[in-house]
Design an enzyme around this catalytic site. Structure first.
Site, PDB file in Angstrom:
ATOM      1  N   ILE A  46       0.856  -1.195   0.000  1.00  0.00           N
ATOM      2  CA  ILE A  46       0.000   0.000   0.000  1.00  0.00           C
ATOM      3  C   ILE A  46       0.886   1.238   0.000  1.00  0.00           C
ATOM      4  CG2 ILE A  46      -1.864   1.230   1.154  1.00  0.00           C
ATOM      5  CD1 ILE A  46      -2.550  -1.356   2.587  1.00  0.00           C
ATOM      6  N   CYS A  47       1.906   1.224   0.875  1.00  0.00           N
ATOM      7  CA  CYS A  47       2.757   2.401   1.038  1.00  0.00           C
ATOM      8  C   CYS A  47       3.469   2.876  -0.228  1.00  0.00           C
ATOM      9  CB  CYS A  47       3.791   2.159   2.129  1.00  0.00           C
ATOM     10  SG  CYS A  47       3.062   1.914   3.748  1.00  0.00           S
ATOM     11  N   PRO A  48       3.934   1.987  -1.083  1.00  0.00           N
ATOM     12  CA  PRO A  48       4.758   2.475  -2.186  1.00  0.00           C
ATOM     13  C   PRO A  48       4.069   3.499  -3.064  1.00  0.00           C
ATOM     14  CG  PRO A  48       4.379   0.116  -2.396  1.00  0.00           C
ATOM     15  CD  PRO A  48       3.785   0.546  -1.116  1.00  0.00           C
TER      16      PRO A  48
END
Lengths: 167, 244
Positions: A46-48
């Site tokens: 999710i973070c990327p």
């Protein structure tokens, strides 16, 4: 959680930029606008999108006289590998001791990782913008830059103010 | 990998598949042997001088139980299959809506198995290039849902039926060819021998001591017949007074 108008307290942590590791304290935030964003962890799917989203707009942010700093509780080595994986060109701070997370009040007590929180800090170290979202909801990089531009006008901006449109 | 190693793995997989296919065969036969031996031994205990009653009870009991077992196998296999398909469909919907959940959970699985985060991330990233591969790994490793078997449940039910009937012949047929105690002992020996062979086969496939497994199965036959015969005599004596 730190709020609008409050001054960021002094801290001392380390960041990774490329393969270099450097210490970073409050002085790093002086004389420049700063977008400081916390994210839960490296090597997440999710973070990327956020981390690379800020990377894609790095030049635009620099043109506004601002800098970007990403923060998570991962180790410096993890950040190094994550930077290499995503080709990130701005510093990622390792907050292993949760020092920054505590100062900004964004630690998730359930797992001691950071919430998704974004702060815009002015060169006088005062907080101008705060946004925190749920762990599963990615933030809008465009919205952060829009707010930064709105603050830079030094004027009142209505809802949905568009820097490209009518002010 | 050398081709001989690949052959060994392929053969091992074929053997595992075969084991799955023979499950109904072994279970049906074992049940036919033990339950019908118990039945004929019990009836023999009660009516030792009437071999026709023993034989008729053995055959009709075997037919009824074989039908019941086959229907049970069919219904349970179908129900199991339907539930599994529904669960997989639900998982696929979740996967379509939030594929990152599958990626994150696989990452967690790999790192908890000892893989470092960059390697685990790279592995999941490679898997993510093919949605089917990613979903299959998510279904199998995270949700613990097996793939839907291609076996025909009707074939399994027929196998179960035939196996049960075949197993029931061992305790029943001796009463057709012998009489009295001889028939009874012949039924125990025939059933015990068949069970012994089944036990040896089971031990072989399960990589256990197959002699021990065979003897255990043989003893089950002896104990089952003795207990049933005793039960037959006791029940006969108890009911004799009631129906006198």
């Amino acid at each position: 959680m730190i709020s609008i108008g409050e001054t960021v307290k002094d801290f001392l942590v380390k960041y990774v930029l490329g393969v270099e590791i450097e210490p970073i304290g409050i002085d790093y935030l002086k004389k420049k606008w700063t977008i400081l964003f916390f994210y839960p962890e490296d090597f997440s799917f999710i973070c990327p999108t956020e981390v690379t989203g800020f990377n894609d707009h790095l030049e635009e942010v620099k043109e506004l006289g601002a800098q970007i700093l990403g923060v998570s509780v991962d180790s410096l080595e993890s950040h190094k590998a994550w930077i290499k994986e995503l080709k990130i060109k701005y510093p990622l701070i390792s907050d292993e001791n949760k020092e920054l997370g505590k100062i900004f009040g964004v630690l998730d007590k359930t797992d001691n990782r950071c919430h998704r929180a974004t702060f815009i800090i002015n060169p006088d170290l005062k907080v101008e913008f705060v946004m925190v979202t749920s762990r599963n909801v990615g933030r809008s990089v465009h919205e952060t830059i829009r707010v930064l531009k709105a603050i830079h006008t030094g004027d009142s901006c209505p809802a949905d103010w568009d820097p490209e449109g009518v002010k | 990998m050398p081709s001989t190693d690949l052959d060994a793995i392929t053969k091992s997989k074929e053997r595992i598949d075969l084991k799955g296919k023979t499950r109904d065969l072994v279970f049906g036969m074992q049940d036919g042997l033990i339950s019908i031996l118990g039945l004929v031994a019990g009836v023999y205990g009660a009516y030792s001088n009437q071999p026709l009653i023993v034989v008729i009870t053995g055959f009709t009991g075997a037919m009824a139980a074989a039908i019941s077992m086959a229907v049970g196998s069919l219904l349970s296999t179908e129900a199991e299959r339907d539930i599994l398909i529904a669960e997989i469909d639900e998982a696929r919907e979740l996967f379509k809506e939030k594929p990152y959940l599958a990626q994150e959970s696989l990452m967690g699985e790999f790192t908890s198995a000892g893989m470092d985060k960059p390697t685990a991330y790279a592995a999941v990233k490679v898997m993510s290039k093919n949605k089917d591969v990613l979903f299959d790994n998510f279904r199998n490793s995270i949700l613990d849902l097996p793939a839907v078997e291609k076996e025909n449940p009707y074939v399994n039910a027929v196998v179960m039926f035939i196996a049960f009937i075949f197993g029931s012949l061992f305790p029943t047929l001796p009463f057709l060819f012998f009489s009295g105690r001889t028939a009874y002992y012949a039924a125990i020996i025939a059933t015990g021998t068949a069970l012994f062979i089944l036990g040896v086969a089971k031990g072989y496939f399960a990589k256990q001591n197959f002699w021990l497994s065979g003897i255990k199965f043989f003893l089950i036959a002896v104990v089952a017949s003795l207990l049933s015969e005793y039960a037959g005599t006791v029940i006969r004596d108890l009911l004799a007074a009631r129906f006198a």
